[in-house]
Write an enzyme that holds these catalytic residues in place. Structure first.
Site, PDB file in Angstrom:
ATOM      1  N   ARG A   1      84.015   1.181  41.353  1.00 29.63           N
ATOM      2  CA  ARG A   1      83.561   1.535  39.992  1.00 29.63           C
ATOM      3  C   ARG A   1      84.744   1.952  39.120  1.00 29.63           C
ATOM      4  NH1 ARG A   1      79.579   5.729  39.016  1.00 29.63           N
ATOM      5  NH2 ARG A   1      79.991   6.699  41.029  1.00 29.63           N
TER       6      ARG A   1
ATOM      7  N   ARG B   1      79.128  15.044  44.335  1.00 27.93           N
ATOM      8  CA  ARG B   1      77.954  14.978  43.446  1.00 27.93           C
ATOM      9  C   ARG B   1      76.653  14.823  44.244  1.00 27.93           C
ATOM     10  NH1 ARG B   1      78.045  11.152  38.447  1.00 27.93           N
ATOM     11  NH2 ARG B   1      78.872   9.695  39.983  1.00 27.93           N
TER      12      ARG B   1
ATOM     13  N   ARG C   1      80.509  -0.372  27.456  1.00 30.91           N
ATOM     14  CA  ARG C   1      81.472  -0.350  28.552  1.00 30.91           C
ATOM     15  C   ARG C   1      82.385  -1.568  28.521  1.00 30.91           C
ATOM     16  NH1 ARG C   1      78.247   2.937  32.076  1.00 30.91           N
ATOM     17  NH2 ARG C   1      79.274   3.457  34.034  1.00 30.91           N
TER      18      ARG C   1
ATOM     19  N   ARG D   1      74.140   9.597  45.408  1.00 34.37           N
ATOM     20  CA  ARG D   1      73.941   8.240  44.876  1.00 34.37           C
ATOM     21  C   ARG D   1      74.617   7.213  45.783  1.00 34.37           C
ATOM     22  NH1 ARG D   1      75.494   8.677  38.541  1.00 34.37           N
ATOM     23  NH2 ARG D   1      76.588   6.766  39.084  1.00 34.37           N
TER      24      ARG D   1
ATOM     25  N   LYS E   1      80.532  12.996  32.016  1.00 33.54           N
ATOM     26  CA  LYS E   1      79.816  12.567  30.797  1.00 33.54           C
ATOM     27  C   LYS E   1      78.374  13.085  30.799  1.00 33.54           C
ATOM     28  CE  LYS E   1      80.504   8.154  31.620  1.00 33.54           C
ATOM     29  NZ  LYS E   1      81.255   8.268  32.896  1.00 33.54           N
TER      30      LYS E   1
HETATM   31  P1  AP5 Z   1      78.708  13.666  35.945  1.00 32.92           P
HETATM   32  O1  AP5 Z   1      78.402  14.460  34.734  1.00 32.92           O
HETATM   33  O2  AP5 Z   1      77.596  13.149  36.780  1.00 32.92           O
HETATM   34  O3  AP5 Z   1      79.734  12.479  35.578  1.00 32.92           O
HETATM   35  P2  AP5 Z   1      79.525  11.117  34.776  1.00 32.92           P
HETATM   36  O4  AP5 Z   1      80.744  10.909  33.975  1.00 32.92           O
HETATM   37  O5  AP5 Z   1      78.213  11.128  34.070  1.00 32.92           O
HETATM   38  O6  AP5 Z   1      79.536  10.113  36.000  1.00 32.92           O
HETATM   39  P3  AP5 Z   1      78.743   8.795  36.370  1.00 32.92           P
HETATM   40  O7  AP5 Z   1      79.276   8.382  37.716  1.00 32.92           O
HETATM   41  O8  AP5 Z   1      77.250   8.972  36.257  1.00 32.92           O
HETATM   42  O9  AP5 Z   1      79.237   7.807  35.330  1.00 32.92           O
HETATM   43  P4  AP5 Z   1      79.299   6.319  35.474  1.00 32.92           P
HETATM   44  O10 AP5 Z   1      79.699   5.980  34.100  1.00 32.92           O
HETATM   45  O11 AP5 Z   1      80.107   5.733  36.537  1.00 32.92           O
HETATM   46  O12 AP5 Z   1      77.827   5.941  35.994  1.00 32.92           O
HETATM   47  P5  AP5 Z   1      76.521   5.494  35.240  1.00 32.92           P
HETATM   48  O13 AP5 Z   1      75.410   6.263  35.782  1.00 32.92           O
HETATM   49  O14 AP5 Z   1      76.727   5.462  33.766  1.00 32.92           O
HETATM   50  O15 AP5 Z   1      79.678  14.567  36.845  1.00 32.92           O
HETATM   51  C1  AP5 Z   1      80.168  14.099  38.087  1.00 32.92           C
HETATM   52  C2  AP5 Z   1      80.238  15.254  39.105  1.00 32.92           C
HETATM   53  O16 AP5 Z   1      81.226  16.196  38.682  1.00 32.92           O
HETATM   54  C3  AP5 Z   1      78.932  16.053  39.234  1.00 32.92           C
HETATM   55  O17 AP5 Z   1      78.807  16.454  40.569  1.00 32.92           O
HETATM   56  C4  AP5 Z   1      79.146  17.274  38.329  1.00 32.92           C
HETATM   57  O18 AP5 Z   1      78.400  18.400  38.747  1.00 32.92           O
HETATM   58  C5  AP5 Z   1      80.646  17.494  38.461  1.00 32.92           C
HETATM   59  N1  AP5 Z   1      81.292  18.012  37.260  1.00 32.92           N
HETATM   60  C6  AP5 Z   1      81.056  17.675  35.969  1.00 32.92           C
HETATM   61  N2  AP5 Z   1      81.895  18.331  35.141  1.00 32.92           N
HETATM   62  C7  AP5 Z   1      82.698  19.098  35.935  1.00 32.92           C
HETATM   63  C8  AP5 Z   1      83.779  20.007  35.684  1.00 32.92           C
HETATM   64  N3  AP5 Z   1      84.216  20.256  34.424  1.00 32.92           N
HETATM   65  N4  AP5 Z   1      84.378  20.580  36.740  1.00 32.92           N
HETATM   66  C9  AP5 Z   1      83.946  20.340  37.999  1.00 32.92           C
HETATM   67  N5  AP5 Z   1      82.941  19.506  38.313  1.00 32.92           N
HETATM   68  C10 AP5 Z   1      82.321  18.887  37.287  1.00 32.92           C
HETATM   69  O19 AP5 Z   1      76.441   3.973  35.705  1.00 32.92           O
HETATM   70  C11 AP5 Z   1      76.115   3.624  37.021  1.00 32.92           C
HETATM   71  C12 AP5 Z   1      76.081   2.105  37.150  1.00 32.92           C
HETATM   72  O20 AP5 Z   1      75.096   1.558  36.244  1.00 32.92           O
HETATM   73  C13 AP5 Z   1      77.386   1.384  36.773  1.00 32.92           C
HETATM   74  O21 AP5 Z   1      78.294   1.334  37.854  1.00 32.92           O
HETATM   75  C14 AP5 Z   1      76.842  -0.012  36.392  1.00 32.92           C
HETATM   76  O22 AP5 Z   1      76.532  -0.770  37.521  1.00 32.92           O
HETATM   77  C15 AP5 Z   1      75.545   0.320  35.679  1.00 32.92           C
HETATM   78  N6  AP5 Z   1      75.743   0.496  34.240  1.00 32.92           N
HETATM   79  C16 AP5 Z   1      75.522   1.646  33.522  1.00 32.92           C
HETATM   80  N7  AP5 Z   1      75.821   1.451  32.232  1.00 32.92           N
HETATM   81  C17 AP5 Z   1      76.256   0.163  32.115  1.00 32.92           C
HETATM   82  C18 AP5 Z   1      76.747  -0.611  31.030  1.00 32.92           C
HETATM   83  N8  AP5 Z   1      76.855  -0.094  29.788  1.00 32.92           N
HETATM   84  N9  AP5 Z   1      77.114  -1.882  31.275  1.00 32.92           N
HETATM   85  C19 AP5 Z   1      76.999  -2.431  32.509  1.00 32.92           C
HETATM   86  N10 AP5 Z   1      76.557  -1.736  33.594  1.00 32.92           N
HETATM   87  C20 AP5 Z   1      76.185  -0.457  33.395  1.00 32.92           C
END
Ligand code: AP5
Length: 231
Positions: free
Chosen positions: A167, A123, A88, A156, A13
């Site tokens: 997660r 990552r 979410r 991370r 994402k």
């Molecule tokens: P990346 O682009 O980083 O993936 P992502 O989907 O953004 O992953 P996240 O883990 O950041 O999402 P998340 O939703 O779990 O975490 P968030 O930060 O929102 O890509 C991942 C890896 O793959 C990278 O290494 C990249 O280079 C690689 N990659 C990408 N595309 C690729 C491809 N096509 N091919 C190969 N490799 C590729 O949330 C973290 C925490 O915050 C949550 O657990 C929660 O505690 C809290 N939080 C955040 N939002 C909320 C909410 N709305 N409600 C409650 N808690 C929340």
């Protein structure tokens, strides 16, 4: 354009949000990045969120809802925005609708679990900018260093295998209800209903980007004109 980018942890994402926001001239609102920035700065919000994030759980709805409501009221969101990682849960989606925060489209990115695990474990992030790399799929020019600043990249805390698994479980717990909610709404006659599209997150980063661009369509002409004036 106003859109929600929805999908499991590490589906890509944040990576794809970078391309979309650049093409459509809209800001990315990543709740994960906002919370990590608050932790980094030692803000009360960060202290409150850290224990949930480090354990792979969700930060309480009321905290997140307040954060997003305040962010979309900022002037840079007038022409649209991309919500990354929000909503979410159903209460978050309903609170957003009640607050009149409409979107045009909900995009679900999906990927097999085995690929999600590889993307998570490889990552590496540059904490202050949020730039993301992958030791296998998207390595930095110099191992362990950010391409732009040369500063260290880190893994991370919530990408440790156990927390990453948690997660994914938490995502699954809420995802089907959210999908159902948006699919039902899209099928209704409500003019406020966003479109719902499902895009495969498999394959090289640029291929996924092109799939998304095909679905989202061309950049808006007035935005291009605005960028040309600014150039
Ligand atoms: P990346 O682009 O980083 O993936 P992502 O989907 O953004 O992953 P996240 O883990 O950041 O999402 P998340 O939703 O779990 O975490 P968030 O930060 O929102 O890509 C991942 C890896 O793959 C990278 O290494 C990249 O280079 C690689 N990659 C990408 N595309 C690729 C491809 N096509 N091919 C190969 N490799 C590729 O949330 C973290 C925490 O915050 C949550 O657990 C929660 O505690 C809290 N939080 C955040 N939002 C909320 C909410 N709305 N409600 C409650 N808690 C929340």
């Amino acid at each position: 354009m106003r859109l929600i980018l929805f999908g499991p942890p590490a589906v890509g994402k944040g990576t794809q949000a970078g391309f979309i926001t650049q093409r459509y001239g809209i800001p990315q609102i990543s709740t994960g990045d906002m919370l990590r920035a608050a932790i980094d700065k030692g803000l009360p919000l960060g202290l409150q969120a850290k224990k949930y994030m480090d354990s792979g759980g969700l930060v309480p709805d009321e905290v997140i809802i307040g954060l997003v409501k305040a962010r979309v009221e900022q002037p840079d969101c007038e022409g649209g925005f991309l919500l990354d990682g929000f909503p979410r849960t159903i209460p978050q989606a309903l609170a957003m609708e009640k607050a009149g925060i409409d979107v045009d489209v909900v995009v679900e990115l999906w990927l097999d679990e085995s690929e999600l695990v590889k993307r998570t474990s490889g990552r590496r992030v540059h904490l202050s900018s949020g730039r993301t790399y992958n030791v296998i799929f998207n390595p930095p020019k110099t191992a362990g260093k950010d391409d732009i600043t040369g500063e260290d990249l880190v893994q991370r805390v919530d990408d440790q295998p156990e927390t990453a698994r948690k997660r994914l479980e938490v995502y699954r717990l809420h995802a089907s209800a959210l999908t159902e909610h948006y699919l039902d709404w899209a099928a209704s006659a409500d003019p406020r209903a966003p479109k719902y599209v499902r895009i495969a997150g498999a394959g090289p980063i640029q291929e996924v980007r092109d799939r998304l661009f095909d679905v989202l369509g061309p950049a808006r002409p007035q935005r291009q004109a605005q960028s040309a004036r600014l150039a």
